[in-house]
Design an enzyme around this catalytic site. Structure first.
Site, PDB file in Angstrom:
ATOM      1  N   HIS A 112      12.464  85.182   5.452  1.00 11.99           N
ATOM      2  CA  HIS A 112      11.614  85.215   6.634  1.00 11.99           C
ATOM      3  C   HIS A 112      10.608  85.819   6.519  1.00 11.99           C
ATOM      4  O   HIS A 112      10.228  86.704   7.641  1.00 11.99           O
ATOM      5  CB  HIS A 112      12.403  84.850   7.771  1.00 11.99           C
ATOM      6  CG  HIS A 112      13.414  83.974   8.029  1.00 11.99           C
ATOM      7  ND1 HIS A 112      14.838  84.037   7.491  1.00 11.99           N
ATOM      8  CD2 HIS A 112      13.510  82.594   8.514  1.00 11.99           C
ATOM      9  CE1 HIS A 112      15.166  82.967   7.701  1.00 11.99           C
ATOM     10  NE2 HIS A 112      14.676  82.070   8.070  1.00 11.99           N
ATOM     11  N   HIS A 133      16.389  87.223  11.671  1.00 15.38           N
ATOM     12  CA  HIS A 133      15.828  86.803  10.417  1.00 15.38           C
ATOM     13  C   HIS A 133      14.608  87.573   9.958  1.00 15.38           C
ATOM     14  O   HIS A 133      14.252  87.484   8.966  1.00 15.38           O
ATOM     15  CB  HIS A 133      15.358  85.263  10.625  1.00 15.38           C
ATOM     16  CG  HIS A 133      14.434  85.153  11.959  1.00 15.38           C
ATOM     17  ND1 HIS A 133      14.986  85.166  13.366  1.00 15.38           N
ATOM     18  CD2 HIS A 133      13.365  84.740  11.786  1.00 15.38           C
ATOM     19  CE1 HIS A 133      14.034  84.992  13.948  1.00 15.38           C
ATOM     20  NE2 HIS A 133      12.761  84.554  13.235  1.00 15.38           N
ATOM     21  N   ARG A 150      49.279  88.072  34.138  1.00 12.78           N
ATOM     22  CA  ARG A 150      47.893  88.415  34.555  1.00 12.78           C
ATOM     23  C   ARG A 150      47.877  89.778  35.392  1.00 12.78           C
ATOM     24  O   ARG A 150      47.238  90.566  35.244  1.00 12.78           O
ATOM     25  CB  ARG A 150      47.099  87.499  35.265  1.00 12.78           C
ATOM     26  CG  ARG A 150      47.689  86.847  36.432  1.00 12.78           C
ATOM     27  CD  ARG A 150      46.571  85.911  36.932  1.00 12.78           C
ATOM     28  NE  ARG A 150      47.347  85.188  38.175  1.00 12.78           N
ATOM     29  CZ  ARG A 150      46.859  84.641  39.182  1.00 12.78           C
ATOM     30  NH1 ARG A 150      45.298  84.882  39.179  1.00 12.78           N
ATOM     31  NH2 ARG A 150      47.337  84.173  40.189  1.00 12.78           N
ATOM     32  N   GLU A 169      29.355  84.899  30.788  1.00 11.34           N
ATOM     33  CA  GLU A 169      30.186  85.356  29.696  1.00 11.34           C
ATOM     34  C   GLU A 169      29.403  85.818  28.608  1.00 11.34           C
ATOM     35  O   GLU A 169      30.120  86.490  27.756  1.00 11.34           O
ATOM     36  CB  GLU A 169      31.386  84.231  29.531  1.00 11.34           C
ATOM     37  CG  GLU A 169      32.371  83.898  30.941  1.00 11.34           C
ATOM     38  CD  GLU A 169      31.490  82.974  31.817  1.00 11.34           C
ATOM     39  OE1 GLU A 169      30.181  82.650  31.730  1.00 11.34           O
ATOM     40  OE2 GLU A 169      32.004  82.575  32.919  1.00 11.34           O
ATOM     41  N   ARG A 198      48.967  82.227  34.994  1.00 12.87           N
ATOM     42  CA  ARG A 198      48.641  82.304  36.465  1.00 12.87           C
ATOM     43  C   ARG A 198      49.916  82.675  37.454  1.00 12.87           C
ATOM     44  O   ARG A 198      49.868  83.843  37.931  1.00 12.87           O
ATOM     45  CB  ARG A 198      47.884  81.028  36.787  1.00 12.87           C
ATOM     46  CG  ARG A 198      47.641  81.067  38.491  1.00 12.87           C
ATOM     47  CD  ARG A 198      46.722  79.793  38.665  1.00 12.87           C
ATOM     48  NE  ARG A 198      46.833  79.784  40.369  1.00 12.87           N
ATOM     49  CZ  ARG A 198      47.567  79.083  40.911  1.00 12.87           C
ATOM     50  NH1 ARG A 198      48.434  78.250  40.739  1.00 12.87           N
ATOM     51  NH2 ARG A 198      47.193  79.189  42.316  1.00 12.87           N
TER      52      ARG A 198
END
Lengths: 607, 607
Positions: free
Chosen positions: B26, B67, B308, B356, B463
């Site tokens: 590129h 790139h 957990r 996230e 859980r």
């Protein structure tokens, strides 16, 4: 207004009683948005044929904050579409009223619950109304304040403004509290207003518990040409029940049975026989498609032609036969070759820019409005939208994904651009179809199969040209495979697909010239698998070797191994197991041990 | 200025010659950013010990637009760290100079190439400087205009402002052209300015080819307390070569060998012996950690305790031993129980809100600065960051992921919240470790193993509470497993992990009381696998049954099947194969055929 207040009170009553009965769920997140949604549905703004949720011109309502499901179900209860008895089944095993809305309940437009996805789905529905069906329905999306931190929201916001979706109305329920405390901006409504309007949306800031302000906002919103509208409403989490209001520690928690009476008492007298209608939509139907004549396919056997190019050509060829096709691409249409379709049918092509999450969400929106979206980018970059892909499966989707630039065979661009986990990703989706054509003819036929099949289909294409292997009239049903080399003396079976099929065919030539016959299978349908043919080959040869340009886990090799788990024939998997890098395609196939040389080596080792 | 112009000319020369030699890459996307980067590195702003890229106080430079690698390598050539000869190996098989930068080249801070990820990595490095190491180094991120459409950028932008990262400087190279044509905003620099400043960044708009304006921008940027700074530079793609400038169709394409001479001629005379230094950083070292005393573990055998919660307790216990730990969570710390750590060590806990992708990118940034980030959210929601997870593997990462709420066993909340593809996703990553503890003790020990292990580790937690199975002194090495029930008469082997191990143990009790002995294996380490123990069990029993609370593809079942692919013992996989929904945990385990009853049924069927 008096009527709306009465309805809101009843809805709050249903939220509390149903959540307490369920023993879990999110009543406080429902109470904050109750007035906003009551005014929308029962204030004369929303238009919907209650007896015909499939009416093409119904307004659409998406609960992006899917955890406000007690509110969602309470609304449809007041609309007369859920009985009180049914409402009390919420979150129970046999109930369509799931913890977060899914399409098991017929008034759910799309399953939500993973935050930050509803606005993209709304973008798809609004694009469909404005540019494809040319219908006046509006799409409303209820958003939580916490979920505004998801990047996907901003992808949807930018694209909605770009496409001037003035039929899309978002409502942010700014109740200040997330799951574990205050959100990033708390009750600073200006923070939302500044950011969202900077992207070109019209914004309206209101008190989300004042029917006067809410109704005025909807009145403005539905008459706002040229831009989407965001209503930013200041609300109180738990509104209506003093011991829940604006309190930490009440997210995702209903009052205990003992406290329910106290909560309901605060609402005052409730008329549980109150029901309310919703105005009908205009009786419009989608714009008729122009009849087009079918096109033919032309390929010369043996001539090299990239499967990604055949994908683009197939879209053009198939559109007359499947006029519900829409094509979306993430700013790489000159690499995936969806540009062939764009050139021919620009009104059915949507440039979604480099924002894969929103692209997939919008595709689901199109799918839910009866379209057949073909969505393309590099195979590697679909990983960006795995959560949207995963969530789609809960909305009875009909989406076709085309991932180009599969594997190390792309060569010089290096690992960032190599799809090496795409098969594994798409295989995990329940009832998905995973296709991996090796030549132009099978690509064309598999795109056609994908268009015919209702469901989620992934088509993997290859960067470089590969020779045409099949005649034009060959058929490629989903769930089958092709035994491309076979004899009664076959010693070993080689299962390959895409680029590795060509490597396997080269290996075959060399081995057969040495008098070592092997069976070669083109496993173009990786899911579902043709277990019968695989078992047959396994039973007749000494071993099965799989070869794939993909990481070893969750790909073609494990799919075949799982299918043969109760057979006694051993399966050996050649796959990408070393850190990939830049180089020439053939060098990389050799390096990873998935080239013709590696196949020959493995066969010799096993004989 | 004269010197900078000479250097920029030489860099353009290197970009063109290296890309043409490679035959791909590129160069035009490199030429647009040449002046911006020349002024940064050689204009006195960037401070870096060239002989010690690991100096903790070096400024950091991330090419989010990976790139533009020809520019990246040309800069380090002028800095004297790549020879001209080495530069000409770019994109070749044995060269560390890959098509998009990876850490094979020692001056690469993090591998890039999947767009929209560099700013998040920069956020992690800047958080580290400001809040952990307390060092004055700055982090610079070169961004493309096309990639600004990725939602992850806006996640990074909002978090950087929230944490007042005035040591983070972004530079957007607005060259107007994406891969396939104009970007969404073209050369409308105001569009970027409005949007980015609405999030609380200081923005500086400049001509990206005027050294005067560029230098003035950096001068302002490095003296701008309280907020991150974005330099928004108008540039021309292909700048410096008339036939490449601002032209469509030149993305990712170097001039042909025949045209190279013409291109170079346009640059004018170039001094290839020109080399330039970079000022040294202040010789600071990271803030010293306070010595802390180790803590102990306490669990009562048989007592129910959610894994957990044990995860959260383990973090608190282990920090004194591993003071490089930082903990990031996506607004669910009261569900993942990383809040235990937050309460104890708030200065090492970073609330990353519901975003996230940026959380994982930031974790990589921390990891590249020598920290051990533990990143937590629901297992399902890590799918949101699969592209960031995938890309991390090319940056020698040391990140620990903890996904809670695994499987249908979460119950009422329904499928949107169920991690059902997380094992498959993390297994695809090269050299990853996938752990799935079944009780509190094994969780604590596996968190410890994860902290010790350099690399990417996924820990899956459940859980609901499960009884403590193991004594406090039991060891859980990565790559091993526990044979928890065994006799010489075992008829069948059951391989389970996490919640299904408890189902298998219940099944065992019932079967053994009927005189049917079975072997039960706790496969807490799903990757790497203890192949020896599995083979041994397979060889001694009639069949192997795997049981997992995960979709059938790519999970524990396929992992075990693949490991036993050359064994003659049949493997049967019990996994989630029906559309999951809301309900009670045990109802769902039964519905999916992964409960004690299903295990017993399958065993009876096989005997």
């Amino acid at each position: 207004m008096k009527k709306l207040e009465e309805i809101a009170k009843l809805i709050r009553y249903y939220i509390l009683t149903s959540a307490t009965e369920a023993g879990s769920g999110h009543p406080t997140s429902s109470l904050s948005a109750t007035d906003l949604m009551t005014a929308l549905l029962f204030g004369g703004f929303f238009r919907f044929d209650l007896d015909n949720p499939d009416h093409p011109n119904n307004d659409r309502l998406i609960f992006s904050k899917g955890h406000a499901s007690p509110l969602f179900y309470a609304l449809w209860t007041v609309a007369g579409k859920i009985t009180e008895q049914e409402l009390m089944t919420m979150r129970k095993f046999d109930s369509p009223l799931e913890g977060h809305p899914t399409v098991s309940f017929r008034y759910t437009e799309a399953a939500t619950g993973s935050l930050g996805q509803g606005l993209s789905i709304g973008v798809g529905m609004a694009l469909n109304a404005k540019y494809v069906d040319k219908l006046p329905y509006r799409t409303f999306v209820l958003l939580g304040d916490s979920e505004m931190s998801e990047g996907s929201q901003w992808e949807a916001i930018q694209i909605a403004a770009h496409y001037k979706l003035d039929n899309l109305i978002g409502i942010i329920d700014v109740n200040r509290l997330g799951q574990r405390g205050e959100t990033m901006y708390g009750h600073d409504l200006t923070a939302y207003k500044k950011r969202i309007s900077s992207f070109g949306w019209k914004t309206i800031v209101i008190d989300g518990h004042s029917f006067k302000e809410i109704r005025s906002a909807y009145r403005q919103a539905v008459r706002s040409p040229g831009a989407p509208v965001m209503i930013i409403a200041k609300t109180i989490k738990g509104k209506g029940v003093s011991f829940l209001e604006d309190k930490d520690g009440w997210h995702g928690k209903p009052p205990a049975k003992d406290d329910l009476g106290k909560a309901i008492q605060e609402l005052g007298a409730v008329n549980t026989s109150l029901r309310a209608g919703i105005p009908f939509p205009e009786d419009c139907i989608p714009e008729q498609k122009m009849p087009l004549s079918a096109e033919n396919m032309q390929y010369v056997p043996g001539e090299p032609f990239p499967t990604r190019k055949a994908y683009g050509k197939a879209l053009v060829r198939l559109f007359p036969q499947f006029p519900d096709i829409v094509v979306l691409d993430a700013e790489v249409s000159n690499s995936t070759y969806s540009e062939f379709f764009k050139e021919r049918y620009p009104e059915r092509f949507f440039e979604m820019y480099i924002a894969e999450q929103n692209m997939v969400g919008a595709a689901l929106g199109f799918s839910r409005r009866g379209k057949i979206p073909f969505v393309s980018t590099f195979g590697a970059f679909f990983t960006r939208a795995f959560d949207q892909i995963r969530m789609s499966q809960y909305s009875d989707p009909n989406i076709k994904f085309a991932g180009s630039h599969a594997g190390v065979a792309i060569g010089e661009d290096g690992p960032s651009q190599m799809g090496l986990e795409d098969i594994a990703m798409f295989r995990t989706v329940l009832n998905s179809v995973v296709l991996y054509p090796s030549d132009a003819v099978s690509t064309e036929k598999l795109v056609e199969e994908a268009a015919k099949h209702h469901g989620m289909v992934y088509i993997r294409t290859t960067r470089q040209a590969t020779p045409v292997l099949y005649p034009l009239d060959e058929q490629f049903p989903i769930g089958s495979c092709k035994v491309v080399r076979k004899s009664d003396q076959d010693r070993i079976t080689v299962v390959a697909a895409g680029i590795t099929l060509h490597e396997a065919l080269h290996a075959y030539e060399e081995l057969v010239s040495e008098g070592i016959p092997v069976r070669i299978i083109d496993l173009y349908s990786i899911k579902p698998l043709d277990t019968v043919t695989l078992r047959e080959a396994a039973s007749r040869t000494k071993a099965v070797i799989t070869v794939e340009d993909h990481f070893a886990e969750g790909g073609l090799g494990e799919a075949v191994t799982a299918a043969l788990a109760d057979s006694s024939t051993s399966v050996y998997s050649l796959a990408v197991r070393k850190m990939p890098k830049s180089g020439k395609p053939q060098e990389l196939l050799d390096f990873e041990g998935i080239s013709r040389a590696a196949i020959i080596r493995k066969i010799r080792e096993l004989l």
